[in-house]
Structures are given as C-alpha cells and as structure tokens.
Design a protein around this motif. Sequence first.
Motif, PDB file in Angstrom:
ATOM      1  N   GLU A  92      -2.747  -6.939  -7.680  1.00 49.12           N
ATOM      2  CA  GLU A  92      -2.181  -5.678  -7.213  1.00 49.12           C
ATOM      3  C   GLU A  92      -3.277  -4.637  -7.002  1.00 49.12           C
ATOM      4  OE1 GLU A  92       0.698  -4.666 -10.140  1.00 49.12           O
ATOM      5  OE2 GLU A  92       2.256  -6.004  -9.315  1.00 49.12           O
ATOM      6  N   GLY A  93      -4.252  -4.628  -7.907  1.00 48.93           N
ATOM      7  CA  GLY A  93      -5.364  -3.693  -7.760  1.00 48.93           C
ATOM      8  C   GLY A  93      -6.218  -4.003  -6.545  1.00 48.93           C
ATOM      9  N   VAL A  94      -6.469  -5.279  -6.311  1.00 47.81           N
ATOM     10  CA  VAL A  94      -7.254  -5.678  -5.135  1.00 47.81           C
ATOM     11  C   VAL A  94      -6.516  -5.305  -3.857  1.00 47.81           C
ATOM     12  CG1 VAL A  94      -8.134  -7.651  -3.837  1.00 47.81           C
ATOM     13  CG2 VAL A  94      -8.526  -7.507  -6.293  1.00 47.81           C
ATOM     14  N   MET A  95      -5.218  -5.588  -3.803  1.00 48.72           N
ATOM     15  CA  MET A  95      -4.441  -5.264  -2.612  1.00 48.72           C
ATOM     16  C   MET A  95      -4.410  -3.754  -2.379  1.00 48.72           C
ATOM     17  SD  MET A  95      -2.767  -6.221  -0.015  1.00 48.72           S
ATOM     18  CE  MET A  95      -2.532  -7.967  -0.321  1.00 48.72           C
ATOM     19  N   GLU A  96      -4.268  -2.986  -3.448  1.00 51.56           N
ATOM     20  CA  GLU A  96      -4.293  -1.533  -3.321  1.00 51.56           C
ATOM     21  C   GLU A  96      -5.630  -1.075  -2.760  1.00 51.56           C
ATOM     22  OE1 GLU A  96      -3.406   2.410  -6.145  1.00 51.56           O
ATOM     23  OE2 GLU A  96      -3.599   0.411  -7.025  1.00 51.56           O
ATOM     24  N   PHE A  97      -6.696  -1.698  -3.222  1.00 56.87           N
ATOM     25  CA  PHE A  97      -8.037  -1.350  -2.742  1.00 56.87           C
ATOM     26  C   PHE A  97      -8.210  -1.709  -1.266  1.00 56.87           C
ATOM     27  CE2 PHE A  97     -12.543  -2.465  -2.183  1.00 56.87           C
ATOM     28  CZ  PHE A  97     -13.136  -1.251  -2.525  1.00 56.87           C
ATOM     29  N   HIS A 114       2.636 -12.580  12.317  1.00 50.99           N
ATOM     30  CA  HIS A 114       1.782 -13.649  11.779  1.00 50.99           C
ATOM     31  C   HIS A 114       0.545 -13.029  11.134  1.00 50.99           C
ATOM     32  CE1 HIS A 114      -0.599 -13.219  15.531  1.00 50.99           C
ATOM     33  NE2 HIS A 114       0.569 -13.168  16.120  1.00 50.99           N
ATOM     34  N   CYS A 115       0.768 -12.002  10.325  1.00 51.96           N
ATOM     35  CA  CYS A 115      -0.317 -11.263   9.687  1.00 51.96           C
ATOM     36  C   CYS A 115      -0.405 -11.645   8.216  1.00 51.96           C
ATOM     37  CB  CYS A 115      -0.077  -9.765   9.831  1.00 51.96           C
ATOM     38  SG  CYS A 115      -1.291  -8.753   8.954  1.00 51.96           S
ATOM     39  N   ASP A 116      -1.553 -12.186   7.815  1.00 58.48           N
ATOM     40  CA  ASP A 116      -1.746 -12.568   6.419  1.00 58.48           C
ATOM     41  C   ASP A 116      -1.699 -11.348   5.502  1.00 58.48           C
ATOM     42  OD1 ASP A 116      -2.028 -15.123   7.253  1.00 58.48           O
ATOM     43  OD2 ASP A 116      -4.196 -15.204   7.077  1.00 58.48           O
ATOM     44  N   LEU A 117      -2.266 -10.243   5.937  1.00 61.60           N
ATOM     45  CA  LEU A 117      -2.285  -9.043   5.094  1.00 61.60           C
ATOM     46  C   LEU A 117      -0.867  -8.545   4.852  1.00 61.60           C
ATOM     47  CD1 LEU A 117      -4.046  -6.892   3.679  1.00 61.60           C
ATOM     48  CD2 LEU A 117      -3.991  -5.587   5.808  1.00 61.60           C
ATOM     49  N   GLN A 118      -0.061  -8.530   5.900  1.00 65.79           N
ATOM     50  CA  GLN A 118       1.319  -8.087   5.766  1.00 65.79           C
ATOM     51  C   GLN A 118       2.096  -8.977   4.792  1.00 65.79           C
ATOM     52  OE1 GLN A 118       3.963  -8.330   9.307  1.00 65.79           O
ATOM     53  NE2 GLN A 118       3.829  -6.092   9.299  1.00 65.79           N
ATOM     54  N   ASP A 119       1.921 -10.290   4.956  1.00 65.12           N
ATOM     55  CA  ASP A 119       2.651 -11.229   4.101  1.00 65.12           C
ATOM     56  C   ASP A 119       2.217 -11.113   2.646  1.00 65.12           C
ATOM     57  OD1 ASP A 119       3.887 -12.105   6.376  1.00 65.12           O
ATOM     58  OD2 ASP A 119       2.600 -13.863   6.626  1.00 65.12           O
ATOM     59  N   GLN A 120       0.906 -11.023   2.438  1.00 62.59           N
ATOM     60  CA  GLN A 120       0.417 -10.996   1.053  1.00 62.59           C
ATOM     61  C   GLN A 120       0.629  -9.639   0.395  1.00 62.59           C
ATOM     62  OE1 GLN A 120      -3.335 -12.968   0.278  1.00 62.59           O
ATOM     63  NE2 GLN A 120      -3.120 -14.177   2.153  1.00 62.59           N
ATOM     64  N   ALA A 121       0.675  -8.567   1.198  1.00 59.14           N
ATOM     65  CA  ALA A 121       1.001  -7.262   0.621  1.00 59.14           C
ATOM     66  C   ALA A 121       2.442  -7.263   0.099  1.00 59.14           C
ATOM     67  CB  ALA A 121       0.816  -6.162   1.669  1.00 59.14           C
TER      68      ALA A 121
END
Length: 693
Positions: A92-97, A114-121
């Motif tokens: 969660e901290g890494v994603m926030e960063f 098809h966005c990895d960032l969107q899915d993993q966020a």
Amino acid sequence: MTKILVDGTEVDVPADYTLLQACEIAGAEIPRFCFHERLSIAGNCRMCLVELKGAPKPVASCAYAVKDCRPGPNGEPPEVLTRSGLTKKAREGVMEFLLINHPLDCPICDQGGHCDLQDQAMAYGVDSTRYKENKRAVEEKYIGPLVRTAMNRCIHCTRCVRFLAEVAGVPDLGAIGRGEDMEITSYLEQAMGSELQGNVADLCPVGALVPKPQSYNVRPWELHKTESIDVMDAVGSAIRVDARGREVMQINPRLNEDINEEWISDKTRQVVDGLRLQRLDRPFLRENGRLRPASWGEAFAAIAAKVKGTDPSRIGALVGDLAGVEEIFALKQLMTALGVTNRDSRQAGEAIDPAWGRAAYTLPVTIPGIEQADAILLVGTNPRLEASLLNVRIRKRWRMAPLAVGLIGEDVDLTYPHTYLGAGPETLADLAAGQHSFHAVLEKAERPLVIVGTGAVARPDGAAVLAAAAAYAKAIGAVTPDWNGFGVLPTAAARAGALDLGFVPGEGGLDFAGICAAGALDVVFNLGADERAIEPGAFVIYQGTHGDLGAMRADVILPGATYTEKSATFVNLEGRVQMTGRAGFPPGDAREDWAILRALSERLGHTLPYDSLAALRRALYAEYPVFAALNAVQGGDVAATVETLSGLGGSPARDGFVSPISDFYLSNPIARASRVLAECSNLARGRALEAAE
C-alpha cells in the motif's frame, strides 16, 4: 533443489530462482511493474515486496534469490509471507508512492481497460493519499511515429529501456536526471530506429507509452479478437487481430515460445491501415486502355474468351508473396487441367528446385533450435530486415553465451557483434579453402549453423552458390544425425508453401523471369505477384487485394481477400504449417481467392472438384499430407538435401550478395498502402542518408 515455505506451502525450487518465481510456483500472486520474464532484473518499482521471516524489512522478491535466504534457527526452510499484514502495508505504501505524481486521467487514458497500474491500484492500493503537494509535470517526448508519449504517467520501471537495449539491441531510449527529475527519453528526442519499437508500448504498464496510430480510436471492450498468424515475412509470428465490426483496428502479438515469444515487428503491428487503403473491392476490365468497373460475369467472360482461343503453351501463371496454400493449390489444379506448364512462385528469382528437398528452401534447425548453435555463418542475408524475430533469436543466443557469427554479404548492423568476412561467393570459396581465420571457428564448433539467404540464391548463379554453401556445411560437419545445421532463409510468407506444392515450371515451362518477359506469353494469371512487372504483350489476369504494380498492369482485375479476411494455410521459414484466422470479410464484391478460382474454373470448362473450403482442404491433404500437420515442423531429410545440393556444382560469379529487402517497411502491397509505414520508411531513409554522410 531448495525447500522454501510460501504462505505455509512447501515447494522445491532451484536455488538460483528468485523469491518471485518461487512464490508463483507455490500459487501466490505477486504484483510487479518493473519485472518482466524476458528482461534483466531492475528492482525499480518495489511493488513485489514480500515478508521474509528473519529479514529486518520486506524484501523485493524479484531481486532476491532463494539461495540467499537463511534457514530457520532449527534448520527449518526459509519462510515467505505474501499476504501478511506487513506485506499488505508495504505494498500500500509503494502504491501510494507511485501515485504521487501520476495524473488523474484514467477516463481519457488510452491504456484504460488494460492498465496494470489501474488493476493493481484496485487490488493492492488504498482509497486515499497523504500527499498534497503539486504533481510533477514532464514534457511529452517525440520518439517516432509509432509510439506516443504521456510521460506524466511514467513510473520509471525502465522496461522500455531494457527491451530496446537487450532484446532489440539498439540504444534508442535511456534515462536522464536523477530522483524526481529522472526522465525516459531518446537521444536529443530523435525517433527510435528499431524495427521492433512498437513492443515498448505493450511493455509499458502505466500508459506512458501507447501506440500512436491507434490513439483515441478504440477501447478494448469494443473489439472482437481473432487468433491468427502474420504474413509480412516468413517467420509466421503469432498475432491477435482485433476488429470492430468489419474493420481491423489493431494487431497485437500472441505468446508463442517456438516462434516469436511475445514480440512482433513494427511492420506486422502497423500494417493495419494498409488493410483498408487502396483496396480492390470490385472486378475491373480494361477497355480502350482504361480500367472500368465490371461485374463478375463480365470479367469471367473476358477471361474465358481469351483463354479458350490461346494455346496452353502461351499461357502462364504466377504466384506472389502473400498467397495462401489453398489458392495456390486451386490455381495449380486449374493450370494442370488447362495443360499449362509455364508457372512459377519464386518471385525473387530464387534458383531453388523443391525436388532437392525441403532444406533447400526452409530452415530445418527451427527458430528455438538457434539457441543450441555455437557458431553461425550467414551467407547473403540480413536477418534484421528479412526476418526480424529470427534475428532477435540469434541475438538472444549471443546474450546467453559468447557466440561467433560470421557474415558474407552486405556489411550491416545486425544488433550483435559479428565478423564481417566479405561481400560475395569469393569469400565463401576462401572460407572453404581455410584461408580465413573464421574457418577454424566453424570447424571447431560442435553445432555450427550455416544460413543461406535469399540474396545468395536469387541470382543467375544461385544454384552454384547454394551448392558451394552446402558443400562447406558438409565439410565442417554442420549436418549430423543430432543437428540440422544447414538451411535457406526465405523472405516471403507464401514461398515455402508454394514450393511444397511444387508450383514451379513443368517440363519445358518458363520460370518467373521468362513469363514476365516481353512477348513471351499471350495470357498470364497473376495471383498477387506485385514485386516484378510483367512486360507488354500478354493479357494479364490479376487476382489480388490492392491497387499495386500487378493491378496497374492488369487487363482483368479479380478482387481477393487479405490474410485477415480468410482462413488460409501458410508455411513459415522453418517448414511449420500454420493457419490464419478470419477476423472480418473482404470489402465490396471481393471474395476469397480459392472461391474466385473455383468459379472461374467453371467458366473455363474445367470445374475444380470442390464447392467449399473444407472440401478443398480434404483434396489438399489427400495429395499433400504435409499440410495436414498444423503447427508441426517437418524438415525432411536434411543430410540427403545437403548431399544433393553439394553435388550440383557450377561456378559462382564475382558479384556481391544483395539482400532482396531494400526497404523493410514497404516490402509488399499491403505495407505499401499503409501511410504509417510510409512515414517509417521515410525516417529510415533519412537515417541511412545521415549515416552515409
């Protein structure tokens, strides 16, 4: 093997595996942005953090080896926790960063869907942030006509940089600045020069790099997807054709470890607009020197009137580079019924006879087999332009361990170190005589590989050159019961299949050049041959898809279907039988090529014995069983072929070898119709002129 506990599950993995690999074997899902299986480890994003018992803090699983894990106090296996509270909080901290500077433009971002960032966020992030400062702004970069940048989104995973440096072998992208000021860019914002540059958009996990020609045109959920194969070269790359309605919108790679892994060339990817531009969508008939639209009945009547009044010895048939096996088979049967022996499919003028064996026109070592070679000799070929994904495999082999590569032909940049030996047949003769130091390298190699290119055999002395290369391969032990180290590299998707069918001159028949000669014949059936002009004097029936050179010369035009509009069989450079998938239908009155020939045969009084594609394939497989084994490589008896070729003899000329592909981007009628590839071609010519100066 080493034992390790992952969330309580014990698994045995090799000691040199990373924790990420061990976790995946145990069935645990590990998020990542910078890690990619085919690229070097960077450890940039830290999204793959896991808790390792005994470690003072979470560790990056992509960069931590299993062999570096310490056992428990009583010798217990190392234990990794991927769902613990500490792991969850760290992610969660890494994603926030990572989202500190990311713009809030998901609704309009081309990567949406098809966005990895969107899915993993959504999976690993939180719904709020503690950062209130202004977001960083980065100027957009020009890196060429194929990839659009949105560098405000970049998270510096460096996948694009590593792909170009390691897989493509060119230093087109790099990083400047440090910390918050770091930016990914090309040198002085020049266009990328790699023929594989479009793959960086596939690799980008956040939408910082997206395909420029397809920008703002389509969303993933609007498309229906069709698995197919590429025909822009003879590699036969696995592709997925995405269409909206009747229109192809984009072409993406499919995973195929045996051929293209997960990459495709830019020509394969960006030929999309060429599939719909300059299309032939109705029959045409030439009257008073001008082509006019006609009905199918009028076109067939004109052909029948001309053919029925012509002696079979004055009729010929040609096959181009993009024809499928089915239509070539139908054309051959029709020509046989008419008694025509003037036929040829070797559009580049290759001095090859299918009677010599399959290794005379394929590469039986196979593409993955290249990784077993310990020395390679390239004769008259530039694989970077002629078969880009094959060149990627040679570079992969070079990266695995030092590999000696010798080149006879044009001195070009192959993206990996090689020894330039000379320009033509004389160099090959010197090598065979042991007068070059590279001969000792090949002689000592356990698995030497000799690849003869189309540039070496597509010349008047091609048979003599092929004989000299085969004799040399035999002398250095390139062909053994365990190793097929000799082959010919075709450049056209249709070539191997046509030669398997024996579409070459019959007894006393003319070859390609003879058929095209002025006044040689009265009637010529042209199935998509657009690279060589037919001289005046013959009545030309052109069956193809685009208004290219063949259509300009035609007296009757029969509009056909492209490879995305039909299910057709092709044979790739390995001799692997493959099949395209139909993603749409031909425009207007255009029809599938085999169906056109079937209808025409009825008007000519020699009706072909099948009314459906299934019936045609049954007849094809009965006569040529090799085509029934889909996705299988049947190389034939390579040793016998080499023996036959080495006995051909002949005296090669002194001229240097020249690659048949002078312009990578404009090598066939579909590519020449593409505006995107025309822009790429102009840029490539400009770079070549600058380099020459």
